[in-house]
Motif scaffolding. Structure first.
Motif, PDB file in Angstrom:
ATOM      1  N   PHE A  99       0.800  -1.234   0.000  1.00  0.00           N
ATOM      2  CA  PHE A  99       0.000   0.000   0.000  1.00  0.00           C
ATOM      3  C   PHE A  99       0.840   1.295   0.000  1.00  0.00           C
ATOM      4  O   PHE A  99       0.422   2.287  -0.555  1.00  0.00           O
ATOM      5  N   LEU A 100       1.996   1.321   0.655  1.00  0.00           N
ATOM      6  CA  LEU A 100       2.687   2.596   0.846  1.00  0.00           C
ATOM      7  C   LEU A 100       3.539   2.972  -0.367  1.00  0.00           C
ATOM      8  O   LEU A 100       4.193   2.119  -0.956  1.00  0.00           O
ATOM      9  N   THR A 112       1.680   8.444   2.670  1.00  0.00           N
ATOM     10  CA  THR A 112       0.664   7.924   1.754  1.00  0.00           C
ATOM     11  C   THR A 112      -0.640   7.749   2.517  1.00  0.00           C
ATOM     12  O   THR A 112      -0.635   7.199   3.611  1.00  0.00           O
ATOM     13  N   VAL A 113      -1.725   8.226   1.952  1.00  0.00           N
ATOM     14  CA  VAL A 113      -3.040   7.952   2.534  1.00  0.00           C
ATOM     15  C   VAL A 113      -3.776   7.102   1.506  1.00  0.00           C
ATOM     16  O   VAL A 113      -3.969   7.534   0.372  1.00  0.00           O
ATOM     17  N   GLY A 158       1.548   0.492   7.090  1.00  0.00           N
ATOM     18  CA  GLY A 158       0.910  -0.401   6.129  1.00  0.00           C
ATOM     19  C   GLY A 158       0.212  -1.543   6.823  1.00  0.00           C
ATOM     20  O   GLY A 158       0.192  -1.617   8.046  1.00  0.00           O
ATOM     21  N   PRO A 159      -0.365  -2.471   6.050  1.00  0.00           N
ATOM     22  CA  PRO A 159      -1.151  -3.547   6.654  1.00  0.00           C
ATOM     23  C   PRO A 159      -0.313  -4.627   7.343  1.00  0.00           C
ATOM     24  O   PRO A 159      -0.851  -5.379   8.150  1.00  0.00           O
ATOM     25  N   THR A 211      -3.207   3.761   6.239  1.00  0.00           N
ATOM     26  CA  THR A 211      -3.908   2.804   5.388  1.00  0.00           C
ATOM     27  C   THR A 211      -5.268   2.518   5.999  1.00  0.00           C
ATOM     28  O   THR A 211      -5.354   2.197   7.182  1.00  0.00           O
ATOM     29  N   VAL A 212      -6.309   2.668   5.202  1.00  0.00           N
ATOM     30  CA  VAL A 212      -7.653   2.359   5.686  1.00  0.00           C
ATOM     31  C   VAL A 212      -8.092   1.072   5.009  1.00  0.00           C
ATOM     32  O   VAL A 212      -8.164   1.005   3.784  1.00  0.00           O
TER      33      VAL A 212
END
Lengths: 465, 367
Positions: free
Chosen positions: A189-190, A309-310, A349-350, A371-372
């Motif tokens: 994700f990032l 990062t969003v 991140g996750p 991270t959503v």
């Protein structure tokens, strides 16, 4: 594993054995240029955003502070000063939660004379471009560089938040021959480091050269995973013609960015258990840290902002230039707000990110992303008993046996767990990722490590009495 | 008048009360909001790959479908009878155990289904119903549940059930039938459960090897590969079992270490014996194809719970299974040794794990 080694050899890419291949999910933001974030009405700047002693506040309530002004002094050598990224009026001294779950003292500042969009954009552009006139590396003494880093409040911005000046100050009986810039960004994700390498490559190189000067290292390596082609290209151009610098292309694999995986992959050097990169003659710096080092030395600019990062279940995912102390809720709002299916907000991140119980928690120097995760992405916890499949053993990048350690911790036998090398665990979470029984393995290991540290502290306290 | 006043008072009272209730509700709502976390908070990592315990078990079941089909072709109705009985009695045993122990149900992990099918496939096709049921109960109860259920057992549950039957009913467990001849008499396989008088008894390829065996007409390799020989229900067809094995390897449900160790060592062992005394011992390829060698190597020895954790340990464990099987086959009184060798190596698995687990990268933690 053998096939992977062969491919790595044929393509001249770097790889470490074991580890996992999660879906990288970076496509939503890897093409999004960094944009400045508008100031929130109020920022809450924690006074301990680093490993070490908390900083002591230098401001009093109702005092005005300017952008970039120092608001807290370092509380010792292993500590870092804190600066404000916004201008405004200091509110009452408070406390706030930081992503690690600790409640720490903080300074809240009500923003005043909020800059316009153009001004924010100009500030970002300045952040991404090299300083006009810089002193040649040779003219700067290592002491000057380390002092600049210390005054700027520079800490490891990859997430570990260890004060950088401590890292760069090499003891008399140690030698450093290589600096590695960690641009692997293996966390899914990032994309913040990816964007920084694309948009400010010369600053990354400048920071690397300064770190080499400070430590006396003769070789500089920039390690990037092969899923960041554009970053590899721009960094290659930036180091062109510099014979002592190189770009090392790594295979995309988690946790490539861990020092204990990165150094064997890139340099073939294994960090001894319980040791540091220092022990094998290396200092590892994150991309954002390198840029901040360049700013600290060349501009005297303190660490007041960071790029993060969003991404995930937000309406406008992107990479943002954010003043430190901005609450997560404001950052998410600027990224278009939450999608309806948002279920979990992570700082980071996750894989190694921490779930946020409360969105008023501020962005700190070590926040690389928010991270959503949506309801469908959240890991299902349909746990069964361990079926001894050995997948955690097979995939542990440190060659530990997570299931045996976890069972020892579960039984409360810390001595047994320690004999299984509990304390060597780097908490990367590969074991939990692959576990078909869905056991929270890394959680057992983390709590076991914490229990051992508590036990040791108690023993120490008892012996000194 | 009086009532009016009281009514007014009531009105007043109820208004105030309503207001109070509303206020209380608001407070309660706020408390609820504050105490109930809005966000899921849990330890990381927050991603995982797709494999689950259930998925692994279902993979094994899918891999055994070709062998099941061959079993029906070779042994007819007995194949369905044995498998069905094992399934029902294994699942019922596990259900009852959980009920008695007041534990949540564990049938959903499908491990009992796998045990049932493997047990059924390792039994002689004509085994009477009562024995099949007893064996299933022994497999789940003694083999698995008394250790604490899935993951806790030391020995492979299906093999525990089979070993129990072998000791309790040695004659029934060594009574073998010839494959059903569909052309001659299609009613023959329908010999009612337990009443197998019509079935033609025939020695298995391995019993023929033993001295004193009545008929020593060894099947050719082609027959072993297809599987139209006598033997346990699901072990006869090499091709069907290998088909499933390829699926398991491709899905990474099992790794190559145990099968390679077991088959490799068995072939080498049998090969040396064959070269030393070709008249006394049989071609090693025969040993590979006959009996439960393939079935054991890919489906029984690879049982995750009862095999070692480390890959190196799994290789050693496989070699142990292969060598012990061949020792029993060639020097023991039993014609077949897969079950005993696997049970013996199951007992050694924790020890193997202990001695083959790797040192951490960077060396052990210094005290």
């Amino acid at each position: 594993m053998i096939a992977e080694k062969l491919i790595a050899k044929m393509t001249r890419k770097k790889v470490f054995p074991r580890g996992i291949h999660p879906n990288d999910s970076k496509s939503a933001t890897c093409e999004q240029p960094i944009t400045p974030l508008a100031w929130p009405a109020e920022v809450t700047i924690p006074l301990q955003q680093h490993i070490g002693a908390p900083a002591s506040p230098m401001v009093t309530p109702r005092q005005d502070v300017k952008k970039g002004e120092q608001i807290a002094a370092a509380g010792g050598f292993v500590s870092a000063p804190v600066h404000s990224g916004v201008g405004g009026k200091v509110g009452p001294l408070t406390t706030c939660l930081v992503p690690t779950g600790k409640r720490v003292p903080a300074v809240s500042i009500k923003t005043q004379s909020v800059p316009s969009e153009e001004q924010l954009q100009a500030e970002l552009e300045e952040y991404l471009s090299p300083a006009g006139e810089v002193r040649p590396i040779g003219e700067l003494s290592p002491e000057t560089i380390i002092e600049s880093a210390q005054n700027a409040g520079l800490v490891g911005m990859g997430g570990a938040t260890f004060p950088t000046h401590v890292k760069l100050k090499i003891g008399p009986n140690k030698t450093i021959d290589t600096i590695v810039i960690n641009g692997s960004e293996c966390e899914p994700f990032l994309t913040a480091d990816d964007r920084l390498m694309q948009q400010a490559p010369s600053l990354v190189v400048r920071g690397l050269e300064l770190a080499m000067r400070a430590t006396g290292a003769s070789r500089g390596v920039i390690a990037i995973e092969d899923n960041k082609r554009k970053a590899i290209e721009s960094m290659r151009q930036a180091v062109a013609g510099k014979s002592n610098l190189e770009v090392a292309v790594c295979m995309t694999k988690y946790p490539m960015g861990g020092e204990r995986q990165l150094l064997p992959a890139v340099l073939g050097r294994v960090i001894p258990t319980g040791g540091l990169p220092l022990d094998v003659g290396v200092v590892v710096l994150n991309v954002a840290t390198s840029i901040s080092l360049a700013h600290a030395v060349d501009r005297g600019r303190p660490v007041t902002h960071r790029v993060l990062t969003v991404t995930g279940a937000v309406n406008r995912p992107g990479n943002f230039f954010v003043p430190i102390g901005t609450p997560i809720s404001w950052v998410i709002e600027q990224a278009g707000g939450l999608r309806k299916d948002a279920a979990m907000v992570l700082m980071g991140g996750p894989m190694m990110g921490v779930t946020m119980p409360d969105l008023s928690i501020p962005v700190i120097k070590g926040t690389s992303g928010i991270t959503v995760l949506s309801r469908s992405e959240v890991r299902k916890m349909d746990q069964t008993a361990c079926i001894k499949c050995g997948r955690c053993v097979e995939n542990c990048p440190l060659k530990l046996s997570p299931t045996r350690i976890a069972h020892a911790v579960k039984m409360g036998d810390l001595e047994l767990a320690e004999s299984f090398n509990l304390m060597a665990c780097c908490e990367c979470g590969c074991c939990s990722y692959v576990c078909p029984a869905r056991m929270p393995l890394v959680q057992y290991l983390k709590s076991g490590k914490a229990a051992v540290l508590r036990k040791r502290a108690a023993a120490k306290a008892a012996s000194t009495k | 008048m009086n009532s009016n006043v009281s009514h007014d008072k009531g009105q007043e009272f109820s208004d105030a009360r309503t207001q109070k209730i509303h206020e209380n509700a608001k407070v309660l709502e706020k408390i609820a909001e504050a105490s109930q976390p809005e966000w899921i908070v849990e330890p990381g990592p927050h991603l995982s790959d797709k494999s689950t315990t259930r998925r692994l078990m279902i993979d094994v079941i899918v891999a055994l479908i070709p062998a099941m089909a061959v079993a029906v072709w070779v042994f007819g109705f007995n194949a369905i009878r044995l498998t069905g009985l094992c399934l029902v009695s294994c699942l019922a045993t596990e259900y009852l155990f959980n009920l008695i122990r007041k534990r949540p149900g564990t049938l959903g992990d499908f491990s009992a289904v796998v045990t049932a099918i493997i047990l059924a496939f390792s039994l002689p096709p004509t085994l009477p119903n009562f024995a099949v049921i007893l064996g299933s109960v022994a497999a789940i109860a003694i083999g698995k549940m008394i250790f604490g259920g899935l993951g806790q057992n030391i020995f492979n549950p299906a093999m525990v059930g089979r070993a129990f039957l072998m000791t309790a009913f040695p004659v029934l467990m060594t009574t073998w039938v010839a494959p059903v001849d569909w052309k001659v008499d299609s009613s023959a396989p329908a010999a009612v459960a337990g009443e197998n008088v019509d079935a033609v008894s025939q020695a298995t390829p391995l019993t023929m090897l033993k001295p004193g065996s009545a008929d020593r007409k060894l099947p050719v390799l082609r027959e072993l590969i297809i599987g139209r020989t006598s033997g346990s229900l699901g072990e006869t067809s090499v091709v069907a079992l290998l088909l499933g094995a390829v699926y398991l390897l491709a899905r990474r449900t099992i790794t190559w270490h145990i099968p390679l160790g077991m088959l490799g060592s068995a072939v080498i062992f049998a090969g040396i014996a064959y070269m030393a005394a070709p008249g006394k011992f049989v071609n090693p390829m025969f040993h590979l194809g006959a009996g439960a060698m393939i079935f054991g190597a890919f489906y029984i020895a690879t049982d995750l719970v009862s095999s070692p954790l480390s890959r190196k340990g799994q290789l050693i464990y496989g070699v142990g299974c292969g060598v012990l099987t061949m020792v029993i086959r060639q020097f023991g009184t039993y014609p077949e040794g897969v079950m005993f060798s696997i049970l013996m190596m199951n007992g050694l698995a924790p020890l193997i794990t202990r001695y083959t687990i790797s040192k951490p990268l960077g060396g052990n933690v210094r005290a």
